[in-house]
Design a protein around this motif. Structure first.
Motif, PDB file in Angstrom:
ATOM      1  N   ASP A   1      -0.659   5.433  10.847  1.00 34.53           N
ATOM      2  CA  ASP A   1      -2.068   5.521  10.447  1.00 34.53           C
ATOM      3  C   ASP A   1      -2.343   4.635   9.236  1.00 34.53           C
ATOM      4  O   ASP A   1      -3.395   3.999   9.142  1.00 34.53           O
ATOM      5  N   ILE A   2      -1.388   4.580   8.311  1.00 40.22           N
ATOM      6  CA  ILE A   2      -1.558   3.762   7.109  1.00 40.22           C
ATOM      7  C   ILE A   2      -1.551   2.281   7.477  1.00 40.22           C
ATOM      8  O   ILE A   2      -2.391   1.516   6.995  1.00 40.22           O
ATOM      9  N   VAL A   3      -0.627   1.882   8.345  1.00 38.53           N
ATOM     10  CA  VAL A   3      -0.574   0.485   8.802  1.00 38.53           C
ATOM     11  C   VAL A   3      -1.894   0.109   9.461  1.00 38.53           C
ATOM     12  O   VAL A   3      -2.475  -0.945   9.166  1.00 38.53           O
ATOM     13  N   ASN A   4      -2.380   0.972  10.349  1.00 40.82           N
ATOM     14  CA  ASN A   4      -3.630   0.683  11.063  1.00 40.82           C
ATOM     15  C   ASN A   4      -4.832   0.617  10.127  1.00 40.82           C
ATOM     16  O   ASN A   4      -5.726  -0.209  10.299  1.00 40.82           O
ATOM     17  N   ALA A   5      -4.866   1.472   9.129  1.00 41.53           N
ATOM     18  CA  ALA A   5      -6.021   1.525   8.222  1.00 41.53           C
ATOM     19  C   ALA A   5      -6.001   0.423   7.171  1.00 41.53           C
ATOM     20  O   ALA A   5      -7.061  -0.059   6.753  1.00 41.53           O
ATOM     21  N   THR A   6      -4.806   0.025   6.730  1.00 47.02           N
ATOM     22  CA  THR A   6      -4.715  -0.890   5.586  1.00 47.02           C
ATOM     23  C   THR A   6      -4.136  -2.252   5.920  1.00 47.02           C
ATOM     24  O   THR A   6      -4.313  -3.192   5.142  1.00 47.02           O
ATOM     25  N   GLY A   7      -3.387  -2.345   7.001  1.00 43.86           N
ATOM     26  CA  GLY A   7      -2.687  -3.586   7.306  1.00 43.86           C
ATOM     27  C   GLY A   7      -1.420  -3.770   6.492  1.00 43.86           C
ATOM     28  O   GLY A   7      -0.780  -4.817   6.559  1.00 43.86           O
ATOM     29  N   ALA A   8      -1.045  -2.766   5.721  1.00 45.27           N
ATOM     30  CA  ALA A   8       0.160  -2.846   4.898  1.00 45.27           C
ATOM     31  C   ALA A   8       1.398  -2.855   5.786  1.00 45.27           C
ATOM     32  O   ALA A   8       1.427  -2.215   6.837  1.00 45.27           O
ATOM     33  N   SER A   9       2.420  -3.563   5.339  1.00 46.90           N
ATOM     34  CA  SER A   9       3.688  -3.557   6.053  1.00 46.90           C
ATOM     35  C   SER A   9       4.413  -2.237   5.772  1.00 46.90           C
ATOM     36  O   SER A   9       4.135  -1.557   4.776  1.00 46.90           O
ATOM     37  N   THR A  10       5.356  -1.901   6.640  1.00 47.97           N
ATOM     38  CA  THR A  10       6.130  -0.686   6.399  1.00 47.97           C
ATOM     39  C   THR A  10       6.962  -0.826   5.124  1.00 47.97           C
ATOM     40  O   THR A  10       7.211   0.167   4.447  1.00 47.97           O
ATOM     41  N   ALA A  11       7.359  -2.051   4.771  1.00 53.90           N
ATOM     42  CA  ALA A  11       8.098  -2.272   3.522  1.00 53.90           C
ATOM     43  C   ALA A  11       7.226  -1.931   2.315  1.00 53.90           C
ATOM     44  O   ALA A  11       7.681  -1.280   1.361  1.00 53.90           O
ATOM     45  N   THR A  12       5.961  -2.341   2.351  1.00 54.14           N
ATOM     46  CA  THR A  12       5.038  -2.015   1.257  1.00 54.14           C
ATOM     47  C   THR A  12       4.817  -0.510   1.185  1.00 54.14           C
ATOM     48  O   THR A  12       4.825   0.083   0.097  1.00 54.14           O
ATOM     49  N   ILE A  13       4.633   0.109   2.334  1.00 56.68           N
ATOM     50  CA  ILE A  13       4.419   1.562   2.358  1.00 56.68           C
ATOM     51  C   ILE A  13       5.638   2.279   1.784  1.00 56.68           C
ATOM     52  O   ILE A  13       5.498   3.203   0.970  1.00 56.68           O
ATOM     53  N   SER A  14       6.834   1.837   2.158  1.00 62.17           N
ATOM     54  CA  SER A  14       8.063   2.445   1.623  1.00 62.17           C
ATOM     55  C   SER A  14       8.168   2.271   0.118  1.00 62.17           C
ATOM     56  O   SER A  14       8.568   3.191  -0.598  1.00 62.17           O
ATOM     57  N   ARG A  15       7.807   1.081  -0.366  1.00 64.16           N
ATOM     58  CA  ARG A  15       7.850   0.804  -1.802  1.00 64.16           C
ATOM     59  C   ARG A  15       6.897   1.735  -2.557  1.00 64.16           C
ATOM     60  O   ARG A  15       7.244   2.315  -3.595  1.00 64.16           O
ATOM     61  N   VAL A  16       5.693   1.892  -2.025  1.00 67.25           N
ATOM     62  CA  VAL A  16       4.714   2.777  -2.664  1.00 67.25           C
ATOM     63  C   VAL A  16       5.189   4.231  -2.597  1.00 67.25           C
ATOM     64  O   VAL A  16       5.062   4.978  -3.565  1.00 67.25           O
ATOM     65  N   LYS A  17       5.777   4.599  -1.471  1.00 66.63           N
ATOM     66  CA  LYS A  17       6.287   5.971  -1.326  1.00 66.63           C
ATOM     67  C   LYS A  17       7.360   6.254  -2.376  1.00 66.63           C
ATOM     68  O   LYS A  17       7.387   7.337  -2.969  1.00 66.63           O
ATOM     69  N   ARG A  18       8.235   5.289  -2.622  1.00 67.92           N
ATOM     70  CA  ARG A  18       9.255   5.468  -3.672  1.00 67.92           C
ATOM     71  C   ARG A  18       8.606   5.661  -5.034  1.00 67.92           C
ATOM     72  O   ARG A  18       9.058   6.489  -5.835  1.00 67.92           O
ATOM     73  N   SER A  19       7.548   4.924  -5.298  1.00 69.48           N
ATOM     74  CA  SER A  19       6.833   5.096  -6.573  1.00 69.48           C
ATOM     75  C   SER A  19       6.238   6.493  -6.678  1.00 69.48           C
ATOM     76  O   SER A  19       6.264   7.105  -7.746  1.00 69.48           O
ATOM     77  N   LEU A  20       5.696   6.980  -5.578  1.00 72.26           N
ATOM     78  CA  LEU A  20       5.131   8.334  -5.581  1.00 72.26           C
ATOM     79  C   LEU A  20       6.220   9.379  -5.823  1.00 72.26           C
ATOM     80  O   LEU A  20       5.992  10.362  -6.537  1.00 72.26           O
ATOM     81  N   GLU A  21       7.387   9.169  -5.232  1.00 68.81           N
ATOM     82  CA  GLU A  21       8.462  10.160  -5.331  1.00 68.81           C
ATOM     83  C   GLU A  21       9.249  10.073  -6.630  1.00 68.81           C
ATOM     84  O   GLU A  21       9.651  11.085  -7.192  1.00 68.81           O
ATOM     85  N   TYR A  22       9.483   8.852  -7.120  1.00 69.15           N
ATOM     86  CA  TYR A  22      10.392   8.674  -8.254  1.00 69.15           C
ATOM     87  C   TYR A  22       9.761   7.964  -9.444  1.00 69.15           C
ATOM     88  O   TYR A  22      10.443   7.689 -10.424  1.00 69.15           O
ATOM     89  N   GLY A  23       8.483   7.674  -9.364  1.00 71.21           N
ATOM     90  CA  GLY A  23       7.822   6.918 -10.423  1.00 71.21           C
ATOM     91  C   GLY A  23       7.347   7.784 -11.564  1.00 71.21           C
ATOM     92  O   GLY A  23       7.841   8.896 -11.796  1.00 71.21           O
ATOM     93  N   CYS A  24       6.369   7.295 -12.265  1.00 74.84           N
ATOM     94  CA  CYS A  24       5.857   7.927 -13.481  1.00 74.84           C
ATOM     95  C   CYS A  24       4.716   8.914 -13.223  1.00 74.84           C
ATOM     96  O   CYS A  24       4.074   9.367 -14.176  1.00 74.84           O
ATOM     97  N   GLU A  25       4.445   9.221 -11.957  1.00 78.68           N
ATOM     98  CA  GLU A  25       3.388  10.158 -11.559  1.00 78.68           C
ATOM     99  C   GLU A  25       1.987   9.670 -11.917  1.00 78.68           C
ATOM    100  O   GLU A  25       1.048  10.452 -12.036  1.00 78.68           O
ATOM    101  N   SER A  26       1.846   8.362 -12.075  1.00 81.42           N
ATOM    102  CA  SER A  26       0.545   7.820 -12.469  1.00 81.42           C
ATOM    103  C   SER A  26      -0.465   7.869 -11.327  1.00 81.42           C
ATOM    104  O   SER A  26      -1.659   8.066 -11.570  1.00 81.42           O
ATOM    105  N   TYR A  27      -0.003   7.668 -10.097  1.00 83.79           N
ATOM    106  CA  TYR A  27      -0.938   7.754  -8.973  1.00 83.79           C
ATOM    107  C   TYR A  27      -1.579   9.142  -8.931  1.00 83.79           C
ATOM    108  O   TYR A  27      -2.799   9.266  -8.809  1.00 83.79           O
ATOM    109  N   ALA A  28      -0.766  10.185  -9.032  1.00 84.91           N
ATOM    110  CA  ALA A  28      -1.292  11.559  -8.989  1.00 84.91           C
ATOM    111  C   ALA A  28      -2.296  11.795 -10.115  1.00 84.91           C
ATOM    112  O   ALA A  28      -3.345  12.409  -9.904  1.00 84.91           O
ATOM    113  N   MET A  29      -1.982  11.284 -11.305  1.00 82.19           N
ATOM    114  CA  MET A  29      -2.883  11.441 -12.445  1.00 82.19           C
ATOM    115  C   MET A  29      -4.222  10.762 -12.167  1.00 82.19           C
ATOM    116  O   MET A  29      -5.288  11.345 -12.377  1.00 82.19           O
TER     117      MET A  29
END
Length: 100
Positions: A60-88
């Motif tokens: 669904d994310i690929v279809n909506a944004t055109g993002a590659s699965t590599a980009t989605i994985s990179r962003v997912k890692r930021s959400l899981e292990y990053g500084c929690e800035s997206y949530a903020m």
């Protein structure tokens, strides 16, 4: 915060961004500062992060944004292990929407 990214130049950039007061000022600043592709990449990543935080699936994310699965994985890692800035940021955006 990643100390490798904490430099006088990045501090100056962050202070500059914090001077922006409206979405229009922000758009003008980023249009002057970024290439079209850079701005598209940044905006794509934040939309991917929002969709992931809402439990959207990769297809669904690929279809909506055109993002590659590599980009989605990179962003997912930021959400899981990053500084929690997206949530903020997303929480503050929801507060703004609720308050208006």
């Amino acid at each position: 915060m990643n100390l490798k990214l904490h430099t006088p130049n990045t501090d100056f950039l962050y202070r500059a961004i914090l001077q922006l007061k409206t979405p229009e000022e922000c758009a003008r600043f980023f249009e002057d500062m970024c290439t079209v592709r850079e701005l598209q990449s940044l905006s794509q990543r934040v939309v991917v992060a929002k969709m992931l935080s809402e439990k959207a699936v990769y297809n669904d994310i690929v279809n909506a944004t055109g993002a590659s699965t590599a980009t989605i994985s990179r962003v997912k890692r930021s959400l899981e292990y990053g500084c929690e800035s997206y949530a903020m940021v997303f929480a503050r955006m929801e507060e703004d929407e609720d308050g208006q």
